[in-house]
Write an enzyme that holds these catalytic residues in place. Sequence first.
Site, PDB file in Angstrom:
ATOM      1  N   GLU A  74       0.826  -1.220   0.000  1.00 23.89           N
ATOM      2  CA  GLU A  74       0.000   0.000   0.000  1.00 23.89           C
ATOM      3  C   GLU A  74       0.857   1.266   0.000  1.00 23.89           C
ATOM      4  O   GLU A  74       0.645   2.184   0.800  1.00 23.89           O
ATOM      5  CB  GLU A  74      -0.962  -0.006   1.186  1.00 23.89           C
ATOM      6  CG  GLU A  74      -1.926  -1.189   1.177  1.00 23.89           C
ATOM      7  CD  GLU A  74      -2.957  -1.130   2.297  1.00 23.89           C
ATOM      8  OE1 GLU A  74      -2.702  -0.436   3.304  1.00 23.89           O
ATOM      9  OE2 GLU A  74      -4.023  -1.755   2.152  1.00 23.89           O
ATOM     10  N   GLU A 219      -5.876  -8.507   0.469  1.00 27.36           N
ATOM     11  CA  GLU A 219      -6.313  -8.615   1.858  1.00 27.36           C
ATOM     12  C   GLU A 219      -7.811  -8.352   1.928  1.00 27.36           C
ATOM     13  O   GLU A 219      -8.313  -7.418   1.306  1.00 27.36           O
ATOM     14  CB  GLU A 219      -5.599  -7.595   2.755  1.00 27.36           C
ATOM     15  CG  GLU A 219      -4.096  -7.774   2.874  1.00 27.36           C
ATOM     16  CD  GLU A 219      -3.464  -6.678   3.730  1.00 27.36           C
ATOM     17  OE1 GLU A 219      -4.191  -6.054   4.547  1.00 27.36           O
ATOM     18  OE2 GLU A 219      -2.259  -6.431   3.578  1.00 27.36           O
TER      19      GLU A 219
END
Length: 442
Positions: A74, A219
């Site tokens: 990220e 995720e």
Amino acid sequence: MLRENSIQKVKLFDADYDTLKALGNSGIEVMVGIPNDMLATLANSRKAAETWVSKNVTVHLPAVLIRYVAVGNEPFLATYNGTFLRTTYPAMKNIQDAVTKAGHGNQIKVTCPLNADVYASASSLPSGGDFRADIHDYMMPIVKLLSDTGSAFTINIYPFISLYIDANFPVEYAFLDGSATPINDGGTSYYNMFDANHDTLVWALQKNGFGNLPIIIGEIGWPTDGDRNANLQLAQRFNQGFMTRMSGGKGTPMRPGPIDAYLFSLIDEDEKSIQPGNFERHWGIFRYDGQPKYQLNMGPSNSSLVPARNVSYLERKWCILKPNAKLDDPQLAPSVSYACSLADCTSLGYQTSCGNLNIQGNISYAFNSYYQQNNQLDEACKFNGLGTITRADPSIENCRFNIIIKPYYGGAARISGCIQQKFALVLGLIMTIFLFSNFSFF
């Protein structure tokens, strides 16, 4: 434990040698990770990238079935203030070139797990999806690299986070089995946030000429503590709903086929940063000791979670506040603050698992957390004479006063006199577990 739960793929957040060695000859496919703090080095040096691949990939082949290298995690989050914008793509390119040069290009692909905030919709509908204007020029080289190398776009989607940050978010829309009023997008109905978010990405890719690029959900999951919406019941509902959806081979309106997804996470992380929220340490479907938190049917070949076997605990004793301690003792507040700063008190708070404890109970929980984290050392229950050791379990209802498992020192590091609990019982590292890839377990 992984194999007994039919887990066929795992996603790691680094490339720890002992962890990968433990996965050798297991038949479990692996996505290894490169932390964000290494991006600059790898972006600026092909030699550094080749060295990393040699030491963290090649050395483990063919025993370990490495399939992806996740470069960064990220890295485009707004909270990073653009720190990794200019280094993410060059690092990915150098690692992919190094993988290819080492002869692994057909087997191993580079990807980059991104947060769902890299795209948005001006119309608030999936069909309005596009990559954010401020990062669009940084996204395009990444997407092209993924397409050119036969890799996949990895995205993290968290309906729980939407619920956490927005008090007005419709609760039922967070669940795949919810009863929320659907959103209509040109005749296509979206009954849950996951489908809408996923297809916003599909539209973004399509608008930029990459409509066929595969997507991996890097995720997805639901925490069990640390927030009023993080509990066993909601976590079981969300994860079971997601598993049932995956095992049925149902995708989204824009991608109706099977979805590749990693369930976050295998086990709780008692030392994870809680800057986003106290729930961050409670994503695991297993407790810290490898025991299932709730029943979860993982698919056709697995009816329920199988616990870790032969787990050894330290003695059945706990550190609590002395019964005769005075609550106005000037050493009490700093003692609690000290304990919580070095241990884990995230189960204390409004509507958490230990939210109904009285003052003495809150103090005792903090003391015991520190005491267990330090392997029940007598000195770890002093607290300026306020602590005492008991053999009577102080746990109340859903509030568990844990006993630490016996330390495992193989490949682990001592920190502040105690062993890190981050997955010591199996591999020494937190990981996500992969659910399905064209309908096989991960």
